[in-house]
Design an enzyme around this catalytic site. Structure first.
Site: not given
Ligand code: FPP
Length: 226
Positions: A12, A29, A123
């Site tokens: 997160d 992201h 892994l």
């Molecule tokens: C949570 O909230 C995160 C997500 C919904 C996406 C997680 C995606 C990734 C870590 C990158 C892509 C992954 C792969 C495997 C390619 P948020 O990060 O949007 O955070 P916020 O709470 O700060 O809005």
């Protein structure tokens, strides 16, 4: 010292990381995907057997379409670009969640990556995509009913979960400062040790991962005993 089989992470804080830099959320992201790569390589070097990462929840469809589309493309790009990394590090790729809602080309890329890495013996990296515990448990129970079961044991449910081949979670980490489970591996985390850090996912480092493992090693785990 506690044995360690399985670390699961709620990744997160990408959006906030980007906002702090006055950039668009999608930039966070992208950076988050870099952290996925670096933590996976690090975990494989530590000889960790299982790492499970929450990449897209059943609730994430509520986000703006542009962000959802970006995440889908990022996942597809990541799997294509990182096949080399999986193979070089002997990492087996696995998926949990209901991928039937994804485009057929993304489903194909996912299944190809599973197939191309199934011989890897280090892994196991599991990505949870379109994943939610409630959905997973509901699908499992329906599958058991369909198979003719009228009395269902907890072992039956375990054998029908998406994680049937994965041991229970030893360490659950959530980055980004919130202290909640957000429908992630609720069954599998029944006796996990929980770690919450304010670090935003793009900044999460191998050093912090190591520190958590070190702390975990010394916890007295009782599993309901004394
Ligand atoms: C949570 O909230 C995160 C997500 C919904 C996406 C997680 C995606 C990734 C870590 C990158 C892509 C992954 C792969 C495997 C390619 P948020 O990060 O949007 O955070 P916020 O709470 O700060 O809005």
């Amino acid at each position: 010292m506690n044995k360690l089989n399985h670390v699961a992470i709620i990744m997160d804080g990408n959006g906030r990381w980007a906002n702090l830099k006055e950039k668009k959320r999608i930039f966070g992201h992208e950076k988050g995907a870099d952290t996925v790569r670096s933590i996976t390589i690090h975990a494989s070097k530590l000889n960790l057997p299982y790492l499970t990462l929450y990449a897209f929840s059943t609730e994430n469809w509520k986000r703006p379409k542009l962000e959802v589309d970006f995440l889908m493309n990022l996942l597809s790009k990541y799997l294509k670009n990182e096949l080399k990394t999986y193979l070089e590090n002997n990492v087996r790729f696995n998926i949990i969640g209901d991928i039937s809602k994804f485009s057929s080309s993304l489903q194909e890329t996912i299944m190809k990556t599973v197939k191309n890495t199934e011989h890897c013996s280090g892994l196991t990296q599991t990505l949870a995509v379109n994943y939610g515990s409630k959905d997973e448990i509901t699908r499992a129970v329906n599958q058991l009913i369909k198979g003719g079961k009228d009395k269902i044991t907890s072992a039956d449910i375990e054998s029908a979960l998406d994680t049937k081949d994965i041991p229970p979670v030893d360490i659950l980490i959530r980055t980004g400062g919130e202290k909640r489970l957000s429908n992630f591996l609720l069954w599998q985390c029944a006796y996990s040790e929980l770690f919450f850090t304010d670090t935003l996912w793009p900044d999460f480092s191998a050093k912090e991962f190591d520190n958590i493992i070190e702390e975990y090693r010394h916890i007295k785990r009782k599993f309901g005993g004394i």
